[in-house]
Scaffold this motif. Sequence first.
Motif, mmCIF file in Angstrom:
data_model
loop_
_atom_site.group_PDB
_atom_site.id
_atom_site.type_symbol
_atom_site.label_atom_id
_atom_site.label_comp_id
_atom_site.label_asym_id
_atom_site.label_seq_id
_atom_site.Cartn_x
_atom_site.Cartn_y
_atom_site.Cartn_z
ATOM 1 N N ILE A 156 31.351 2.562 35.333
ATOM 2 C CA ILE A 156 30.682 3.774 34.674
ATOM 3 C C ILE A 156 30.584 3.450 33.303
ATOM 4 O O ILE A 156 29.547 3.858 32.779
ATOM 5 N N GLY A 157 31.218 2.863 32.825
ATOM 6 C CA GLY A 157 31.415 2.810 31.466
ATOM 7 C C GLY A 157 30.311 1.604 30.866
ATOM 8 O O GLY A 157 29.159 1.811 30.148
ATOM 9 N N PHE A 158 29.880 0.483 31.783
ATOM 10 C CA PHE A 158 28.782 -0.906 32.159
ATOM 11 C C PHE A 158 27.905 0.633 32.139
ATOM 12 O O PHE A 158 26.716 -0.418 31.404
ATOM 13 N N TYR A 159 27.560 1.157 33.241
ATOM 14 C CA TYR A 159 25.784 1.616 33.680
ATOM 15 C C TYR A 159 25.883 2.694 31.971
ATOM 16 O O TYR A 159 24.544 2.858 31.792
ATOM 17 N N ASP A 160 25.997 2.887 30.982
ATOM 18 C CA ASP A 160 26.544 3.743 30.008
ATOM 19 C C ASP A 160 25.592 2.818 28.913
ATOM 20 O O ASP A 160 24.801 3.277 28.144
ATOM 21 N N GLY A 161 26.056 2.074 28.978
ATOM 22 C CA GLY A 161 26.085 0.983 28.379
ATOM 23 C C GLY A 161 24.956 0.069 28.339
ATOM 24 O O GLY A 161 23.860 -0.444 27.402
ATOM 25 N N THR B 96 26.838 10.923 19.833
ATOM 26 C CA THR B 96 27.973 10.816 19.815
ATOM 27 C C THR B 96 28.716 12.141 19.279
ATOM 28 O O THR B 96 29.162 12.725 19.191
ATOM 29 N N PHE B 97 27.776 12.802 18.580
ATOM 30 C CA PHE B 97 28.343 14.055 17.690
ATOM 31 C C PHE B 97 28.566 14.484 18.737
ATOM 32 O O PHE B 97 29.296 15.613 18.451
ATOM 33 N N GLY B 98 27.078 16.008 19.578
ATOM 34 C CA GLY B 98 28.121 16.072 21.011
ATOM 35 C C GLY B 98 29.455 16.292 21.730
ATOM 36 O O GLY B 98 29.423 17.232 21.933
ATOM 37 N N SER B 99 28.895 14.757 22.361
ATOM 38 C CA SER B 99 30.449 14.641 22.906
ATOM 39 C C SER B 99 30.955 14.191 22.292
ATOM 40 O O SER B 99 33.340 15.044 22.591
ATOM 41 N N GLY B 100 31.536 14.039 20.604
ATOM 42 C CA GLY B 100 32.351 14.359 19.953
ATOM 43 C C GLY B 100 32.870 15.447 19.871
ATOM 44 O O GLY B 100 33.941 15.470 20.072
ATOM 45 N N MET B 101 32.173 16.797 19.804
ATOM 46 C CA MET B 101 32.252 17.464 18.961
ATOM 47 C C MET B 101 33.013 18.185 20.803
ATOM 48 O O MET B 101 33.976 19.488 20.368
ATOM 49 N N THR C 135 35.262 14.713 30.976
ATOM 50 C CA THR C 135 33.920 13.442 30.825
ATOM 51 C C THR C 135 33.435 13.252 29.117
ATOM 52 O O THR C 135 32.598 12.556 29.088
ATOM 53 N N LYS C 136 33.359 14.652 29.429
ATOM 54 C CA LYS C 136 32.683 14.473 28.240
ATOM 55 C C LYS C 136 33.252 13.340 26.874
ATOM 56 O O LYS C 136 32.835 12.805 25.745
ATOM 57 N N VAL C 137 35.089 13.285 27.313
ATOM 58 C CA VAL C 137 36.012 12.291 26.546
ATOM 59 C C VAL C 137 35.107 10.522 26.972
ATOM 60 O O VAL C 137 34.882 10.129 25.925
ATOM 61 N N MET C 138 35.574 10.662 27.977
ATOM 62 C CA MET C 138 34.626 9.581 28.386
ATOM 63 C C MET C 138 32.917 8.970 28.284
ATOM 64 O O MET C 138 32.431 7.935 27.830
ATOM 65 N N ASN C 139 32.434 9.881 27.710
ATOM 66 C CA ASN C 139 31.028 10.279 27.299
ATOM 67 C C ASN C 139 31.274 9.548 26.209
ATOM 68 O O ASN C 139 30.085 8.636 25.309
ATOM 69 N N PHE C 140 31.635 9.911 25.200
ATOM 70 C CA PHE C 140 32.054 9.720 23.529
ATOM 71 C C PHE C 140 32.091 8.573 23.870
ATOM 72 O O PHE C 140 32.123 7.553 22.504
ATOM 73 N N THR C 141 33.226 7.564 24.364
ATOM 74 C CA THR C 141 33.824 6.638 24.100
ATOM 75 C C THR C 141 32.911 5.186 24.983
ATOM 76 O O THR C 141 32.515 5.031 23.439
ATOM 77 N N SER C 142 32.016 5.751 25.506
ATOM 78 C CA SER C 142 30.918 5.009 25.541
ATOM 79 C C SER C 142 29.556 5.146 24.716
ATOM 80 O O SER C 142 28.750 4.077 24.363
ATOM 81 N N ASN C 143 29.490 6.522 24.544
ATOM 82 C CA ASN C 143 28.088 7.048 24.090
ATOM 83 C C ASN C 143 28.387 5.344 21.590
ATOM 84 O O ASN C 143 27.806 5.357 21.373
ATOM 85 N N ILE C 144 29.915 5.947 21.371
ATOM 86 C CA ILE C 144 30.629 4.864 20.271
ATOM 87 C C ILE C 144 30.382 3.365 20.802
ATOM 88 O O ILE C 144 30.172 3.187 19.638
ATOM 89 N N VAL C 145 30.305 2.728 21.493
ATOM 90 C CA VAL C 145 29.965 0.900 21.585
ATOM 91 C C VAL C 145 28.676 0.959 21.711
ATOM 92 O O VAL C 145 28.458 -0.194 21.131
ATOM 93 N N SER C 146 27.669 1.226 22.225
ATOM 94 C CA SER C 146 26.703 1.496 22.179
ATOM 95 C C SER C 146 25.814 2.015 21.092
ATOM 96 O O SER C 146 25.118 1.242 20.746
ATOM 97 N N VAL D 100 35.721 -0.742 27.434
ATOM 98 C CA VAL D 100 35.976 -2.933 28.145
ATOM 99 C C VAL D 100 34.056 -2.201 28.842
ATOM 100 O O VAL D 100 33.179 -3.255 28.222
ATOM 101 N N GLY D 101 34.133 -1.289 29.974
ATOM 102 C CA GLY D 101 33.000 -0.641 30.842
ATOM 103 C C GLY D 101 31.558 -1.217 30.106
ATOM 104 O O GLY D 101 30.411 -1.953 30.217
ATOM 105 N N ALA D 102 32.177 -0.344 28.637
ATOM 106 C CA ALA D 102 30.146 -0.146 27.948
ATOM 107 C C ALA D 102 29.986 -1.278 26.985
ATOM 108 O O ALA D 102 29.455 -1.582 26.714
ATOM 109 N N VAL D 103 30.857 -2.137 26.428
ATOM 110 C CA VAL D 103 30.913 -3.039 25.861
ATOM 111 C C VAL D 103 30.331 -3.995 26.820
ATOM 112 O O VAL D 103 29.376 -5.073 25.983
ATOM 113 N N LEU D 104 30.105 -4.070 28.184
ATOM 114 C CA LEU D 104 29.850 -4.896 29.301
ATOM 115 C C LEU D 104 28.142 -5.158 29.312
ATOM 116 O O LEU D 104 27.520 -5.498 28.766
#
Length: 253
Positions: free
Chosen positions: A145-150, A55-60, A179-190, A85-89
């Motif tokens: 992809i959010g679902f997949y990352d979660g 999360t630190f890396g994708s956020g930076m 891509t980094k913004v989407m990664n950060f989003t799903s990382n935060i959820v997980s 939403v996808g990462a939550v699911l």
Amino acid sequence: MEFELSTYAIFLAVGIVAGFIDAIAGGGGIITIPVLLAAGIPPHMALATNKLQGTFGSGMASLNFIRKGFITWKEVWLGVCYTFVGAVLGTYAILLINPDILANTIPIMLLAIFLYTLFSPKMGENDRRALMGTHLFFLVFGLGIGFYDGFFGPGTGTFWTIALVSLAGLNLKKATAQTKVMNFTSNIVSLGVFLWSGHVLFLVGLLMGLGQLIGANLGSNMVIKKEVKFIRVFFLIMVGATLMRLAYQSYFS
């Protein structure tokens, strides 16, 4: 868990390298997770701690791309919402479904991406006409992809980048930034779920997170400065490395 001072130094160094690599082409997890496991950390705690440091890396990297004008909220807000939403699911689903169901199919998907990129030398050099509307694209891939990352995770950045280039029509630099913004989003959820479950090793995660901040800053600056061809070569290397690791893990372990 406690470790020797030299092990903590390794965690920091690995965070720097992984953050650098991940900011350019994704795939930092193929370095961090094996190191965490090799240190004797149980798998569920290794995955949880990896989400904290990642999360630190994708956020930076996201912050750097935003500051340099490669991303605007208008361009990504839909993707962030659907990815959330996808990462939550997906994170909820991992509590109910065996992740091994997906594990054997990921190397095949990555091989297809590797071959597509390898035999498309002009891929991502310039913006081109999008093949999907913005709302439909983020609905499908944000949720998917959010679902997949979660749920599972490996190759998430790769899937986002190739989708943004091939279907959203972005050049490789813009695709890497989004891509980094989407990664950060799903990382935060997980990470939120793992924090709630109490599986995170905070000292290790924060130390690697410090390394991620350094590496992600260096890597994202390199994306901004370098030509697309450099990013493409780095992308191919990391997809290939991820593919080999997952193939070995799926079929030989």
